[in-house]
Design an enzyme around this catalytic site. Structure first.
Site, PDB file in Angstrom:
ATOM      1  N   GLY A 123       8.290   2.744  -1.725  1.00 39.68           N
ATOM      2  CA  GLY A 123       8.222   1.862  -2.665  1.00 39.68           C
ATOM      3  C   GLY A 123       7.139   0.957  -2.353  1.00 39.68           C
ATOM      4  CD  GLU A 146       5.219   1.851  -6.591  1.00 42.41           C
ATOM      5  OE1 GLU A 146       5.689   1.450  -5.544  1.00 42.41           O
ATOM      6  OE2 GLU A 146       6.036   2.051  -7.783  1.00 42.41           O
ATOM      7  CD  GLU A 189      11.317  -6.458  -0.913  1.00 41.57           C
ATOM      8  OE1 GLU A 189      12.301  -6.164  -1.424  1.00 41.57           O
ATOM      9  OE2 GLU A 189      10.410  -7.023  -1.819  1.00 41.57           O
ATOM     10  CD  GLU A 198      15.303  -3.967  -8.621  1.00 47.05           C
ATOM     11  OE1 GLU A 198      14.594  -3.217  -8.090  1.00 47.05           O
ATOM     12  OE2 GLU A 198      15.074  -5.281  -8.333  1.00 47.05           O
TER      13      GLU A 198
HETATM   14  N1  LIG Z   1      12.602  -5.790  -3.767  1.00 47.38           N
HETATM   15  C1  LIG Z   1      12.892  -5.063  -5.048  1.00 47.38           C
HETATM   16  N2  LIG Z   1      13.874  -5.715  -5.799  1.00 47.38           N
HETATM   17  N3  LIG Z   1      12.340  -4.196  -5.525  1.00 47.38           N
HETATM   18  C2  LIG Z   1      11.444  -3.659  -4.581  1.00 47.38           C
HETATM   19  C3  LIG Z   1      10.279  -3.118  -5.220  1.00 47.38           C
HETATM   20  C4  LIG Z   1      10.040  -1.671  -5.842  1.00 47.38           C
HETATM   21  C5  LIG Z   1       8.783  -1.071  -5.555  1.00 47.38           C
HETATM   22  O1  LIG Z   1       9.407   0.230  -5.131  1.00 47.38           O
HETATM   23  C6  LIG Z   1       9.133   1.357  -6.197  1.00 47.38           C
HETATM   24  N4  LIG Z   1      10.289   2.158  -6.014  1.00 47.38           N
HETATM   25  C7  LIG Z   1      11.567   1.797  -6.259  1.00 47.38           C
HETATM   26  N5  LIG Z   1      12.328   2.847  -6.188  1.00 47.38           N
HETATM   27  C8  LIG Z   1      11.434   3.871  -5.812  1.00 47.38           C
HETATM   28  C9  LIG Z   1      11.536   5.413  -5.444  1.00 47.38           C
HETATM   29  N6  LIG Z   1      12.746   5.575  -5.418  1.00 47.38           N
HETATM   30  N7  LIG Z   1      10.524   5.925  -5.022  1.00 47.38           N
HETATM   31  C10 LIG Z   1       9.459   5.428  -5.172  1.00 47.38           C
HETATM   32  N8  LIG Z   1       8.850   4.038  -5.432  1.00 47.38           N
HETATM   33  C11 LIG Z   1       9.959   3.333  -5.804  1.00 47.38           C
HETATM   34  C12 LIG Z   1       8.953   0.532  -7.531  1.00 47.38           C
HETATM   35  O2  LIG Z   1       8.441   1.127  -8.513  1.00 47.38           O
HETATM   36  C13 LIG Z   1       8.336  -0.901  -6.921  1.00 47.38           C
HETATM   37  O3  LIG Z   1       6.860  -0.793  -6.747  1.00 47.38           O
END
Ligand SMILES: N=C(N)NC/C=C/[C@H]1O[C@@H](n2cnc3c(N)ncnc32)[C@H](O)[C@@H]1O
Length: 412
Positions: A123, A146, A189, A198
């Protein structure tokens, strides 16, 4: 510019379903309840559509609707990753110096041990952590994963900063992408409001089980949810006391509405003062990121016992979190990111849970009880938080206002 009427005649009405209740606040808006089937007659703007429900027409907020028949994704990924495809949230996170510097410090203080290591940044967003790795250490490779459309820009930022030799950007969900190898370090993060909202942590655990090699490092290595009973005079007076006598008038009949509207859900991004804490805080839940299992997240509960240290009004509870990043070097010091009131404020600030009725407490009173976090079985990024408490006063006898329970949806 077409009028709604003209636009209406052009396109056949589309069936949409209300995702949640909407109460019109303008005479040209149309109220509806969750589950109502509306005919959308024209989509004059991306935010407000002209619709009809049971013969009445008006504007409705597009974000409250989903197309009839479209299965509602329990992860709401389209909306979730859509929000991370724009800059707003990334700007907020990058502007949060406390958060971003903590991750920079982790890389800097482990720079030597990161040499030749394989890192996964789960992420990665704009790729800031991956760029820190490439800039401040010499890992052999960083897989920056991402899922949102931001990944295209992340690739540009990697190139722009001369890190394409080390950082490989992979667009896709961490659970689905293929890496060519296991990783030595899984950094992410992932922390949401109240630590878990989330539930991105589920993706981190899936990636851990699939890609972290034996003996690999999790950053953060551990996490703790902290709570404290608190005074919230400012919030209480803004949202509830306000109706006592605005402009000399008695608006108290609105207080039940204020109760419903402002105190039913947790208040995110609330900055509590240390002086508002009625007792020492307590880490109610602690997570070891090497052992935590996804099934553990369905329901988490803890008892608490707070000893009131100063007289005041018990308006509710405040929650925040702390994460630790263990050192790669044996015996090295861990880096801590603490989002509590005694630390530098972060973009999360704290989360406030307001009781229905404030209670006066005295030093020496004790506030005992339990907190239960229940993950929503349908909406997988949501949970509810139930708080039970009883106040054992060192002076007055216990009457009914001394015991309470309240469940807060976050958000479903
Ligand atoms: N700290 C907080 N609240 N948010 C974190 C930030 C989240 C970031 O991680 C990405 N992300 C979240 N879950 C996944 C996943 N399963 N695979 C790839 N990318 C992901 C989102 O698109 C955001 O850019």
């Amino acid at each position: 510019m077409q009028t709604e009427k003209e636009a209406e005649d052009d396109a056949p009405p589309e069936e949409y379903v209300g995702l949640s209740d909407f109460t019109a606040s303008g005479e040209d808006e149309l109220s509806f309840c969750s589950g109502d089937k509306l005919h959308v007659l024209s989509k004059s703007s991306s935010d407000w559509w002209w619709a009809e429900l049971r013969g009445v027409k008006g504007y409705v907020p597009a974000s409250y609707l989903r197309p009839e028949g479209a299965e509602e994704d329990p992860w709401q990924d389209e909306e979730y990753f859509g929000s991370y495809g724009t800059l707003t949230l990334h700007l907020e996170m990058l502007s949060d110096r406390s958060r971003t510097e903590a991750y920079r410090q982790v890389v800097l203080s482990n720079s030597a041990s990161l040499r030749d290591k394989v890192v996964m940044d789960l992420g990665c967003g704009t790729g800031i952590i991956s760029l820190f790795c490439a800039q401040l250490a010499q890992p052999s490779v960083v897989y920056a994963v991402e899922a949102s459309s931001m990944a295209d820009y992340t690739r540009q930022l990697v190139k722009q900063n001369g890190c394409e030799e080390v950082v490989t950007v992979l667009q896709g969900r961490a659970e689905e992408i293929e890496l060519p190898e296991r990783v030595d370090v899984l950094v992410s993060e992932w922390m949401g409001n109240c630590l878990l909202f989330e539930f991105m942590v589920e993706s981190v655990l899936l990636a851990r089980d699939r890609w972290l090699r034996e003996g690999g490092i999790m950053w953060p290595s551990s996490a703790a949810l902290t709570m404290v009973p608190c005074q919230a005079d400012r919030y209480f007076s803004e949202k509830m006391a306000f109706w006592e006598q605005p402009y000399g008038l008695d608006f108290t009949p609105l207080q039940p509405l204020a109760q419903q509207e402002f105190f039913t859900k947790p208040k995110f991004s609330y900055l509590i003062e240390p002086a508002d804490c009625l007792s020492a805080p307590s880490d109610v839940l602690c997570f070891n990121m090497y052992k935590l299992q996804i099934k553990d997240l369905e329901e988490m509960s803890a008892q608490f016992q707070f000893c009131v240290e100063r007289p005041g009004v018990f308006h509710g509870f405040t929650a925040w979190f702390t994460v630790h990043f263990e050192s790669l070097e044996k015996g090295g010091t861990a880096v801590e990111l603490n989002t509590g009131p005694d630390s530098e404020p972060t973009h999360w600030k704290q989360t406030l849970f307001m009781l229905d009725k404030p209670v006066c407490v005295c030093a020496g009173d004790s506030i005992g009880g339990a907190v239960v976090l229940r993950r929503n079985p349908v909406w997988r990024r949501h949970m509810s938080i139930t708080l039970n408490w009883s106040i054992n006063s060192s002076t007055e006898e216990t009457d009914d206002s001394q015991v309470g329970t309240k469940t807060f949806p976050m958000w479903r």
